[in-house]
Design an enzyme around this catalytic site. Sequence first.
Site, PDB file in Angstrom:
ATOM      1  N   SER A 178      26.850   9.223  -5.767  1.00 39.88           N
ATOM      2  CA  SER A 178      27.247   8.458  -7.033  1.00 39.88           C
ATOM      3  C   SER A 178      28.580   9.085  -7.604  1.00 39.88           C
ATOM      4  O   SER A 178      29.527   9.264  -6.880  1.00 39.88           O
ATOM      5  CB  SER A 178      26.060   8.856  -8.056  1.00 39.88           C
TER       6      SER A 178
ATOM      7  N   HIS B 140      18.611   4.134  -7.142  1.00 42.12           N
ATOM      8  CA  HIS B 140      19.918   4.797  -7.144  1.00 42.12           C
ATOM      9  C   HIS B 140      19.753   6.295  -6.592  1.00 42.12           C
ATOM     10  O   HIS B 140      20.737   6.943  -6.083  1.00 42.12           O
ATOM     11  CB  HIS B 140      20.442   4.838  -8.203  1.00 42.12           C
TER      12      HIS B 140
END
Length: 261
Positions: free
Chosen positions: A93, A230
């Site tokens: 990320s 995620h």
Amino acid sequence: MDSFLPLCGAPGRAADALHLVLCPFAGGSAGAFRSWRTLRPVGMQVSLAVYPGRDHRMNEACVANIGDLASRVLEGIEAEGIDPHRLVVAGHSMGAQVAYEVCARLERKNLPPRGLVLSACHAPHLRGRRPLSHLEDHAFLEQLAAIGGCAPELLGDPTLWPVFMPMLRADFQATESYWQAQAPVPARRLQTPALLVYGSADEEAWRAEVDAWKAWLCHAQGPVSIAGDHFYVTRRPRAFLEHVGRCFESSLAPIQASAFR
């Protein structure tokens, strides 16, 4: 101040093993990577980059710029004396943005690393679909909790906010301001071999958005998929390291297959 924490290692800390430096996501600290510490020797050394403002660096000022974070990580790599031929810089990320900039700085020093792993992050010429940094504190934490990046205890206890909000605010300001209008021309793409990774159920970074990093790279494999949302990087470390090993260990000692069972 030491900017790395060891997560797991190679058998006997083999001198020729890969050294993976992992740059975490926004708000990421050592506690999020507890599962990595339970891994048996995995054929490579793994260190977690600790950004200022958290863990043992809590007393340092937070950094709200990706380039500055990358410079801090590079300082740590140089202080550790990690051989670039063994070095793989990975980022998840926001950490992918940091990792890319670390490799760009190493290339400018004519010290390219062995590899780069870009995980769960859209390419720099794309915009994120869930901006948070403009929200007031409660709404900010609600959205972060919806992603899975905030413990319910933090959302429900405002007395903790003065401790954690400066770090979270700085990280999201950094990641959301990291944007380029267009990808570089081919001659200016990063030379470091790269592996692209995405989560099969990730709603924050879709496969196509991760694949778009290829416009910034000369040599890229993937994207490869890991099952999960995620935060697959904290829940499936064995799968993550297995992909890294397959991509970058070819000319080094093979990863022990038992490490990934």
